[in-house]
Design a protein around this motif. Structure first.
Motif, mmCIF file in Angstrom:
data_model
loop_
_atom_site.group_PDB
_atom_site.id
_atom_site.type_symbol
_atom_site.label_atom_id
_atom_site.label_comp_id
_atom_site.label_asym_id
_atom_site.label_seq_id
_atom_site.Cartn_x
_atom_site.Cartn_y
_atom_site.Cartn_z
ATOM 1 N N THR A 36 6.092 40.670 33.836
ATOM 2 C CA THR A 36 4.656 40.930 33.646
ATOM 3 C C THR A 36 4.402 41.970 32.551
ATOM 4 O OG1 THR A 36 4.681 42.630 35.372
ATOM 5 C CG2 THR A 36 4.073 40.367 36.043
ATOM 6 N N HIS A 37 5.327 42.952 32.414
ATOM 7 C CA HIS A 37 5.198 43.960 31.358
ATOM 8 C C HIS A 37 6.528 44.690 31.206
ATOM 9 C CE1 HIS A 37 4.358 46.244 35.006
ATOM 10 N NE2 HIS A 37 4.431 47.392 34.338
ATOM 11 N N HIS A 38 6.594 45.668 30.303
ATOM 12 C CA HIS A 38 7.898 46.196 29.888
ATOM 13 C C HIS A 38 8.329 47.458 30.630
ATOM 14 C CE1 HIS A 38 5.539 49.161 27.695
ATOM 15 N NE2 HIS A 38 6.629 49.784 27.336
ATOM 16 N N HIS A 39 7.682 47.807 31.737
ATOM 17 C CA HIS A 39 8.151 48.991 32.460
ATOM 18 C C HIS A 39 9.461 48.682 33.191
ATOM 19 C CE1 HIS A 39 4.055 51.222 32.376
ATOM 20 N NE2 HIS A 39 4.811 51.520 31.346
ATOM 21 N N PRO A 40 10.370 49.701 33.263
ATOM 22 C CA PRO A 40 11.745 49.421 33.683
ATOM 23 C C PRO A 40 11.871 48.880 35.105
ATOM 24 C CG PRO A 40 11.339 51.795 33.505
ATOM 25 C CD PRO A 40 10.176 51.108 32.886
ATOM 26 N N ASP A 41 10.989 49.269 36.014
ATOM 27 C CA ASP A 41 11.086 48.760 37.384
ATOM 28 C C ASP A 41 10.738 47.272 37.460
ATOM 29 O OD1 ASP A 41 8.618 49.876 36.596
ATOM 30 O OD2 ASP A 41 7.895 50.042 38.645
ATOM 31 N N HIS A 42 10.200 46.718 36.373
ATOM 32 C CA HIS A 42 9.792 45.305 36.375
ATOM 33 C C HIS A 42 10.757 44.388 35.630
ATOM 34 C CE1 HIS A 42 5.713 46.027 38.084
ATOM 35 N NE2 HIS A 42 5.998 47.244 37.650
ATOM 36 N N PHE A 43 11.654 44.959 34.803
ATOM 37 C CA PHE A 43 12.526 44.024 34.043
ATOM 38 C C PHE A 43 13.987 44.446 33.940
ATOM 39 C CE2 PHE A 43 13.613 45.298 29.615
ATOM 40 C CZ PHE A 43 12.906 46.486 29.489
ATOM 41 N N GLY B 116 -3.736 47.322 28.924
ATOM 42 C CA GLY B 116 -4.416 48.521 29.396
ATOM 43 C C GLY B 116 -3.499 49.366 30.256
ATOM 44 N N HIS B 117 -2.747 48.726 31.156
ATOM 45 C CA HIS B 117 -1.691 49.462 31.854
ATOM 46 C C HIS B 117 -0.581 49.758 30.853
ATOM 47 C CE1 HIS B 117 1.226 50.761 34.789
ATOM 48 N NE2 HIS B 117 2.048 49.813 34.399
ATOM 49 N N THR B 118 -0.237 48.722 30.041
ATOM 50 C CA THR B 118 0.601 48.909 28.853
ATOM 51 C C THR B 118 -0.096 48.182 27.712
ATOM 52 O OG1 THR B 118 1.900 46.884 29.156
ATOM 53 C CG2 THR B 118 2.691 48.851 30.291
ATOM 54 N N GLY C 96 0.792 41.920 38.320
ATOM 55 C CA GLY C 96 1.587 42.963 37.667
ATOM 56 C C GLY C 96 0.957 44.321 37.925
ATOM 57 N N ASP C 97 1.206 45.265 37.034
ATOM 58 C CA ASP C 97 0.707 46.626 37.260
ATOM 59 C C ASP C 97 -0.724 46.830 36.775
ATOM 60 O OD1 ASP C 97 2.975 47.315 38.534
ATOM 61 O OD2 ASP C 97 3.668 48.791 37.066
ATOM 62 N N LEU C 98 -1.426 45.740 36.447
ATOM 63 C CA LEU C 98 -2.864 45.903 36.230
ATOM 64 C C LEU C 98 -3.531 46.298 37.543
ATOM 65 C CD1 LEU C 98 -3.558 42.881 33.873
ATOM 66 C CD2 LEU C 98 -3.690 45.319 33.284
ATOM 67 N N PRO D 240 -2.012 54.352 40.676
ATOM 68 C CA PRO D 240 -1.662 53.723 39.397
ATOM 69 C C PRO D 240 -0.888 54.683 38.477
ATOM 70 C CG PRO D 240 -3.924 53.211 39.967
ATOM 71 C CD PRO D 240 -3.450 54.242 40.964
ATOM 72 N N THR D 241 0.018 54.124 37.695
ATOM 73 C CA THR D 241 0.802 54.929 36.756
ATOM 74 C C THR D 241 0.261 54.726 35.340
ATOM 75 O OG1 THR D 241 2.428 53.218 36.233
ATOM 76 C CG2 THR D 241 2.848 54.573 38.179
ATOM 77 N N THR D 242 0.353 55.777 34.527
ATOM 78 C CA THR D 242 -0.349 55.745 33.237
ATOM 79 C C THR D 242 0.490 56.134 32.016
ATOM 80 O OG1 THR D 242 -1.092 58.015 33.622
ATOM 81 C CG2 THR D 242 -2.579 56.260 34.328
HETATM 82 ZN ZN LIG Z 1 4.106 49.407 35.080
#
Ligand SMILES: [Zn+2]
Lengths: 313, 261
Positions: free
Chosen positions: A102-109, A180-182, A199-201, A208-210
């Motif tokens: 869903t996006h490039h944050h480490p907990d997701h990929f 917007g989240h990333t 995802g993290d939207l 929420p993390t920013t």
């Molecule tokens: Zn995230």
């Protein structure tokens, strides 16, 4: 430079290290919760990364495709990816057929390397950000999670997708390329059930993390998700939500966060004073508070302050 | 026999000299136990005799640095009378001295941001007009690298145009003056980039009377940001910002209680 990762590698090669014990202790206990017809969710802890949770703080979704299971996000480490692969085989003997990040944050990929021989789909912006920032994320994850990260390599998504109607392993989705989240956040609506993989939207009862956020753009994305009227929302963090309250809560929190930081800048407050501000009751009980709010002050305040303070020359 | 005696005497002299070199004249029990404080007590503060750790010097900061390039810190020494200056430093880091604050007409209290290179004890060493020193401490965890990374400014094309831009304002009722000055604040530790920092920054009345003064060092963050604290209602209607960097660029600005953006 001797980084935490190389240090860990050196430790790993010591013959006396109690490896069997460490490996027995550091195992993820993942369970797949059935949500709808052919849809399961692996629900993460609503916490920050810790040695106790091993980074299993993210929601992962599995959906039945024609030739196996479609996997949405891969978790925080190689070991997490392995646990997901065996969980998938227990649901469908053919295992994972296709992967989405869903996006490039480490907990997701960071579990991607286990699925590197299958197509791993993501937005172009996500692939680029994973290439640009993946190694720095890895250094930080090794620092936070130590041995849980052993053997984890950064594997960016391989297949770039755009928005609109999309078939993955024979299952139809509406792909929503948002941000917007990333810089690039992909949300996918399952056409068969109306389930939204947000995802993290969307966060629910977890702050929420920013670190990569653009709040006005994020608010627009949430408006777009609300307009799709999903039957079920699977947020990036927090429980699945059949009512849409998770989207409302995320919008409410982001609005409050932006307003609080701007009001602080307009009263001459410093970051430390803002970090010490107590949270309103409706946000104080969210997972990972107040730490996540304090991190957001660090991420967002320098930019907001520059916009709010008048020029002095 | 004679030779051995001389040799023993030499060892004795060298031994006592080594003790004198290593230990400050007043040895303190460091509440942070960092192992570096004795060294900084001599090198940074000039080995004063009248010195102690003092809980009245309060350092407020997050436990962990989320952004190693922008670590917020609020130092409050308002419980110490007659403060002359506050030396703010990090025990571990390639350049320990962050800044020295001369409060002059302001309260001995300052909010700042700085770059951190690794987990370290942070100190605020407060000297009174009569020359006694009072030290406050805190500990900040960090992923590191803040001092050795190049400034973000060079990622954009217009940093030279923005150099020395001042953003800020006065809040007379709460006695606050806040300002941000655009400057790369290069430490000289990143490859091929020389030291480029603001060295002096002060607030003055329109007729040049000093209100508060800072000496900045390399670890101060890019685009330095400060809150100065005054007695409620004590600030004049407008305050001059005067400064200079090590390349001779002058910083000039005016803060007032004007319109917010
Ligand atoms: Zn995230």
């Amino acid at each position: 430079m001797l980084t935490r990762r190389t240090t860990l590698g050196l430790l790993a090669s010591l013959p006396l290290a109690p490896r069997a014990f460490a490996q027995a202790r550091l195992s993820y206990d993942l369970t797949a919760k059935p949500l709808a017809d052919g849809i399961w969710m692996v629900e993460g802890a609503t916490e920050y990364f810790s040695m106790e949770n091993g980074g299993a703080i993210v929601n992962v979704t599995l959906m039945k495709g024609d030739s196996g299971l479609i996997l949405f996000d891969t978790g925080s480490s190689r070991r997490y990816g392995e646990a997901l692969a065996s969980l998938a085989r227990s649901l469908d003997i053919r295992g994972i057929s296709a992967v989405v990040n869903t996006h490039h944050h480490p907990d997701h990929f960071f579990g991607n390397q286990i699925f590197a021989d299958r197509p791993i789909h993501a937005l172009g912006g996500t692939r680029q950000a994973a290439l640009d920032e993946g190694e720095a994320f890895a250094d930080n994850m090794y620092r936070l999670l130590g041995d849980w990260m052993r053997g984890t390599e950064v594997v960016p998504p391989s297949d770039v997708i755009a928005g609109g109607e999309l078939a993955l392993d024979g299952r139809d989705f509406l792909a929503l390329p948002l941000g917007g989240h990333t810089g690039a956040d992909l949300a996918l609506m399952d056409r068969r059930t109306g389930t939204l993989v947000a995802g993290d939207l969307v966060f629910y009862n977890r702050a929420p993390t920013t670190p990569s956020a653009d709040i006005p753009r994020w608010q627009q994305a949430l408006e777009a998700l609300q307009a799709e009227k999903p039957a079920l929302v699977i947020p990036g963090h927090g429980p699945a939500d059949p009512t849409g309250a998770s989207i409302t809560q995320t919008r409410d929190y982001l609005g409050w966060l932006d307003g609080t930081l701007r009001a602080g800048a307009r009263s001459g407050l410093d970051m430390v004073e803002l970090m010490e501000t107590p949270l309103p009751d409706r946000f104080a009980g969210m997972g990972a508070q107040p730490q996540e709010y304090q991190r957001s002050v660090a991420h967002l305040f320098p930019g907001i302050e520059r916009e709010e303070l008048p020029r002095g020359n | 026999m004679f030779i051995r005696t001389v040799f023993a005497a030499l060892i004795a002299v060298a031994g006592s000299a080594a003790v004198a070199l290593d230990d400050p004249q007043t040895v303190l029990q460091d509440p942070m136990g960092s192992g570096m404080w004795n060294y900084h007590q001599k090198g940074l503060l000039g080995d004063p005799a009248d010195i102690r750790f003092d809980d009245r010097v309060v350092l407020r900061a997050p436990d962990s640095a989320e952004d190693s390039l922008n670590v917020p810190l609020l130092v409050d020494a308002t419980a110490i009378p007659d403060v002359k200056r506050i030396v703010i430093s990090a025990d571990y880091g390639p350049i320990p001295h962050i800044l020295t604050y001369y409060p002059e007409q302001a309260e001995p209290k300052l909010a700042l941001r700085f770059k951190i290179d690794q987990a370290t004890a942070i100190r605020a060493s407060v000297e009174t007009q009569s020359g006694s020193w009072h030290i406050g401490s805190t500990y900040i965890d960090a992923a590191g690298g803040g001092c050795t990374a190049p400034a973000n400014a060079y990622a954009s094309d217009d940093w030279e145009e923005k150099l020395g831009e001042v953003h800020g304002r006065l809040w007379s009722a709460s006695g606050r003056a806040r300002l941000v000055v655009d400057h790369p604040m290069d430490t000289g530790l990143a490859d091929g980039i020389p030291v480029f920092i603001i060295q002096d920054l002060s607030l003055q009345t329109e007729d040049g009377t000093p209100l508060a003064r800072l000496e900045l060092h390399e670890p101060v963050n890019e685009d330095p940001a400060f809150t100065f604290y005054f007695d409620a209602g004590a600030l004049p209607a407008s305050v001059k910002v005067m400064g200079r960097d090590n390349n001779g660029n002058r910083i000039r600005g005016v803060l007032s209680e004007g319109e917010l953006n």
